[in-house]
Design an enzyme around this catalytic site. Structure first.
Site, mmCIF file in Angstrom:
data_model
loop_
_atom_site.group_PDB
_atom_site.id
_atom_site.type_symbol
_atom_site.label_atom_id
_atom_site.label_comp_id
_atom_site.label_asym_id
_atom_site.label_seq_id
_atom_site.Cartn_x
_atom_site.Cartn_y
_atom_site.Cartn_z
ATOM 1 N N ASP A 123 0.857 -1.185 0.000
ATOM 2 C CA ASP A 123 0.000 0.000 0.000
ATOM 3 C C ASP A 123 0.896 1.239 0.000
ATOM 4 O OD1 ASP A 123 -2.405 1.591 0.426
ATOM 5 O OD2 ASP A 123 -3.251 -0.221 1.334
ATOM 6 N N ASP A 158 -3.174 4.705 -2.330
ATOM 7 C CA ASP A 158 -4.257 5.255 -1.529
ATOM 8 C C ASP A 158 -4.666 6.649 -2.034
ATOM 9 O OD1 ASP A 158 -5.786 4.824 0.991
ATOM 10 O OD2 ASP A 158 -4.803 6.675 1.599
ATOM 11 N N GLU A 205 -6.372 3.990 -6.172
ATOM 12 C CA GLU A 205 -7.671 4.150 -5.513
ATOM 13 C C GLU A 205 -8.102 5.587 -5.756
ATOM 14 O OE1 GLU A 205 -9.796 3.935 -1.131
ATOM 15 O OE2 GLU A 205 -8.044 5.142 -1.527
ATOM 16 N N HIS A 262 -11.580 -3.218 3.124
ATOM 17 C CA HIS A 262 -11.490 -2.863 4.546
ATOM 18 C C HIS A 262 -12.249 -1.575 4.876
ATOM 19 C CE1 HIS A 262 -8.632 -0.394 2.499
ATOM 20 N NE2 HIS A 262 -8.444 0.335 3.573
ATOM 21 N N ASP A 263 -12.786 -0.879 3.866
ATOM 22 C CA ASP A 263 -13.520 0.372 4.099
ATOM 23 C C ASP A 263 -15.020 0.225 3.912
ATOM 24 O OD1 ASP A 263 -11.185 1.822 4.466
ATOM 25 O OD2 ASP A 263 -11.057 2.428 2.361
HETATM 26 O O1 TEU Z 1 -9.845 5.320 1.646
HETATM 27 C C1 TEU Z 1 -10.306 6.414 0.901
HETATM 28 C C2 TEU Z 1 -11.730 6.725 1.040
HETATM 29 O O2 TEU Z 1 -12.265 7.379 0.192
HETATM 30 C C3 TEU Z 1 -12.428 6.288 2.275
HETATM 31 O O3 TEU Z 1 -12.511 7.440 3.027
HETATM 32 C C4 TEU Z 1 -13.774 5.700 2.003
HETATM 33 O O4 TEU Z 1 -14.518 6.456 1.118
HETATM 34 C C5 TEU Z 1 -14.572 5.626 3.254
HETATM 35 O O5 TEU Z 1 -13.766 5.046 4.245
HETATM 36 C C6 TEU Z 1 -15.815 4.795 3.074
HETATM 37 O O6 TEU Z 1 -16.480 4.682 4.276
HETATM 38 C C7 TEU Z 1 -8.478 5.155 1.818
HETATM 39 C C8 TEU Z 1 -8.211 3.954 2.698
HETATM 40 O O7 TEU Z 1 -8.652 2.812 2.022
HETATM 41 C C9 TEU Z 1 -8.884 4.175 4.019
HETATM 42 O O8 TEU Z 1 -8.791 3.044 4.849
HETATM 43 C C10 TEU Z 1 -8.229 5.371 4.662
HETATM 44 O O9 TEU Z 1 -8.905 5.697 5.845
HETATM 45 C C11 TEU Z 1 -8.239 6.598 3.758
HETATM 46 O O10 TEU Z 1 -7.869 6.296 2.422
HETATM 47 C C12 TEU Z 1 -7.246 7.614 4.246
HETATM 48 O O11 TEU Z 1 -5.941 7.146 4.041
#
Ligand code: TEU
Length: 581
Positions: free
Chosen positions: A121, A220, A274, A348-349
């Protein structure tokens, strides 16, 4: 490894094939299935309740048995864990909780020995506020003074931008006496990409990892790097105020090309960007045969269940199948033939896919298999998120104390400040559905204590359904979701058309059935998915000639002799046919 040292020479019989990154339409990552590991919750080898690198090493055979080609490791770097690793304190160190660089090397080698590639990542929009650069920057020590985005603000924050986690994107720093920008948590200050020294330091760090023989980066929020001059106010009614300025900002393309030319092009790797808020038209500029990156994670299908309340990001509604079809079709067609999709239904999000797009109760097995069929039969590279392969579900968290995720906790805090919300119960439905913690509970390995994840106290509660949903049981039962994933991974490897064949939707207005054809010069495949808990009727003959179709895979026990012309589909039934011309 340097690309110029790695002209791969394969001798097959008397045929000598040379593959190279540039101009090679058959890049390894197009054929790959990727498995995403959230290390904190994967496997704890020490009993401290937190997953670790040795825990991943222990499971290398598991990954090989499943048949995946690459692993994407979410951040394992040193971090104070405000955002569980997306707030990096030291890019060149792994978190003590997870082990040492030697443990990391063992994971890498353990995977490489099994022909599994390792994607790391890359988090370079922001660092932790505990990163040495920020510590120097807040004290205005050069050359770090301008490493972050600082502004004066006598009357409050310098503009009206919001953080992606809610609230103002600016926090006042007592030490420097100025505000700094953070598009995520206040412990994640945004780097100032306008500063060439920042970019050089980042590129050097990327080379440091690439020289360690990694196989790629998942990048990211890579489309948020560029912020426009003057940092103008955003339109107040956008979901995240200011996002029209910082999503795909003015210099983004320039930065990505610079990164490509200075770093990425030197290595034989894959890059996955992403990109929240990206449209298919914009994605074409950044990914593909002529773009700086290889593939894109977009978010459009993650918004199909969003309601209209502007000040509540977790105002959810039911998603519609016709919207899902429209979205996927636009991306499948829009990135054909030169660009490439990174395919995912959860990570994971996001909530667990079977709880969101399937039925995690009565039809959990059927719908998990249907979603798996969908993921593996679209054009692009499938990404499996840990636990998806056994149909792990959302979690019945009992209260705020069970939650760990910063986005969720900030949301709960903000909502509780509102007049119309009295207590957690008022918003628990949305939180239970939308929280990122749903995806982050420990991997369910067995029916032993704590699902076999740890012998200690897990850092985040284990889903109470682990006695019924776990890897050990799934591997024993040949009809399980796990074995179905294996079958699909093999199927994709055996039928090139599933990897890169053209996608043609059928019956686009059907309210229950999602059907499409994949087609290349040699082969045609028909995919039929009943995305509902009711029986459905659908006869492909209205669309295509399916007379001698051969069944390739199905999630119900259907005899090969069942004619497609019967047109009856069971709840969440999925079938894939090879069409004979
Ligand atoms: O996620 C980016 C992102 O857009 C997230 O905020 C997502 O939309 C949201 O969590 C949905 O509920 C990336 C990573 O995958 C995330 O884990 C990080 O928190 C974020 O960037 C900041 O680095």
């Amino acid at each position: 490894m340097r690309a110029d040292l790695q002209l791969l020479l394969y001798v097959r019989g008397d045929v000598l094939t040379v593959t190279q990154r540039d101009g090679d339409s058959r890049s390894w990552w197009k054929d790959a299935v990727v498995y995403q590991i959230y290390p904190r919750s994967f496997n704890d080898s020490t009993g401290d309740g937190v997953g670790d690198l040795d825990g991943i090493y222990e499971k290398r055979t598991y990954l090989d048995d499943l048949g995946v080609d690459a692993v994407w490791l979410t951040p394992v770097y040193d971090s104070p864990l405000a955002d569980y690793g997306y707030d990096i304190r030291d890019y060149r160190r792994v978190l003590d909780d997870y082990g040492t660089m030697d443990d990391w090397r063992r994971v890498r080698d353990g995977l490489h020995e099994r022909d599994i590639r390792l994607i790391m990542d890359l988090v370079v929009n922001h660092t932790s506020d505990e990163h040495e650069w920020f510590q120097q920057s807040r004290r205005e020590i050069d050359p770090y003074s301008d490493y972050y985005i600082w502004r004066e603000g006598d009357d409050g924050p310098p503009n009206n931008w919001n953080s992606m986690f809610g609230g103002s994107a600016w926090t006042y720093d007592e030490v420097r006496g100025e505000y700094f920008l953070h598009l995520f948590d206040r412990k994640q200050p945004d780097l100032n990409w306008e500063n060439p020294k920042v970019r050089e330091d980042i590129y050097e760090m990327m080379r440091w990892w690439l020289e360690k023989d990694i196989d790629g980066f998942r990048m990211d929020v890579i489309n948020l790097l560029s912020k426009p001059d003057g940092l103008p106010d955003g339109h107040p009614s956008t979901v995240v105020t200011g996002s029209e300025h910082f999503i795909n900002g003015p210099r983004l393309e320039e930065y990505l090309w610079e990164m490509h030319d200075r770093v990425l092009s030197e290595y034989e790797i894959v890059t996955v960007g992403e990109m929240p808020g990206i449209s298919v038209e914009d994605a074409r500029r950044y990914v593909g045969d002529d773009g700086p990156l290889d593939m894109v994670f977009h978010f459009e299908h993650m918004r199909l269940d969003s309601g209209d309340e502007e000040d509540d990001p977790w105002d959810f509604r039911n998603w519609e199948l016709t919207d899902l079809k429209e979205t996927f079709t636009r991306w499948q067609e829009g990135l054909y033939p030169d660009s490439w999709n990174a395919l995912y239904l959860n990570n994971h999000d996001q909530p667990r896919q079977v709880s969101r797009f399937g039925d995690d109760e009565r039809y959990r097995e059927e719908s998990a298999k249907l979603l798996a069929t969908f993921l593996h039969t679209l054009r692009g590279t499938p990404f499996i998120y840990q636990g998806e392969e056994i149909g792990m579900t959302n979690v019945p968290f009992e209260g705020v104390d069970d939650l760990r995720d910063v986005e969720t906790i900030r949301y709960v805090e903000r909502m509780l400040e509102r007049d119309d919300v009295d207590n957690f119960e008022d918003i628990s439905e949305a939180v239970l559905y939308g929280s990122r913690d749903n995806a982050r509970t420990p991997m369910q390995w067995s029916d032993e204590d704590n699902a076999g994840f740890t012998t200690g106290d897990p850092w985040l509660t284990v889903n109470p359904n682990y006695p019924d949903i776990n890897v050990e049981d799934a591997r024993t039962d040949l009809n399980s979701i796990w074995h179905y994933y294996r079958q699909l991974i093999d199927l994709r490897a055996d039928h090139q058309v599933l990897v890169d064949g053209q996608y043609q939707p059928l019956a686009v207005d059907h309210p229950q059935i999602y059907a499409y054809r994949r087609k290349n010069d040699d082969e045609q495949v028909l995919v039929v998915l009943n995305f509902s808990s009711e029986r459905a009727t659908f006869t492909p003959a209205e669309h295509i000639d399916a007379t001698d179709a051969q069944l390739l895979v199905a999630n119900y026990d259907v005899p090969q002799s069942v004619s497609l012309e019967d047109g009856l589909w069971q709840p969440y039934e999925a079938r894939v046919y090879q069409l004979v011309e």
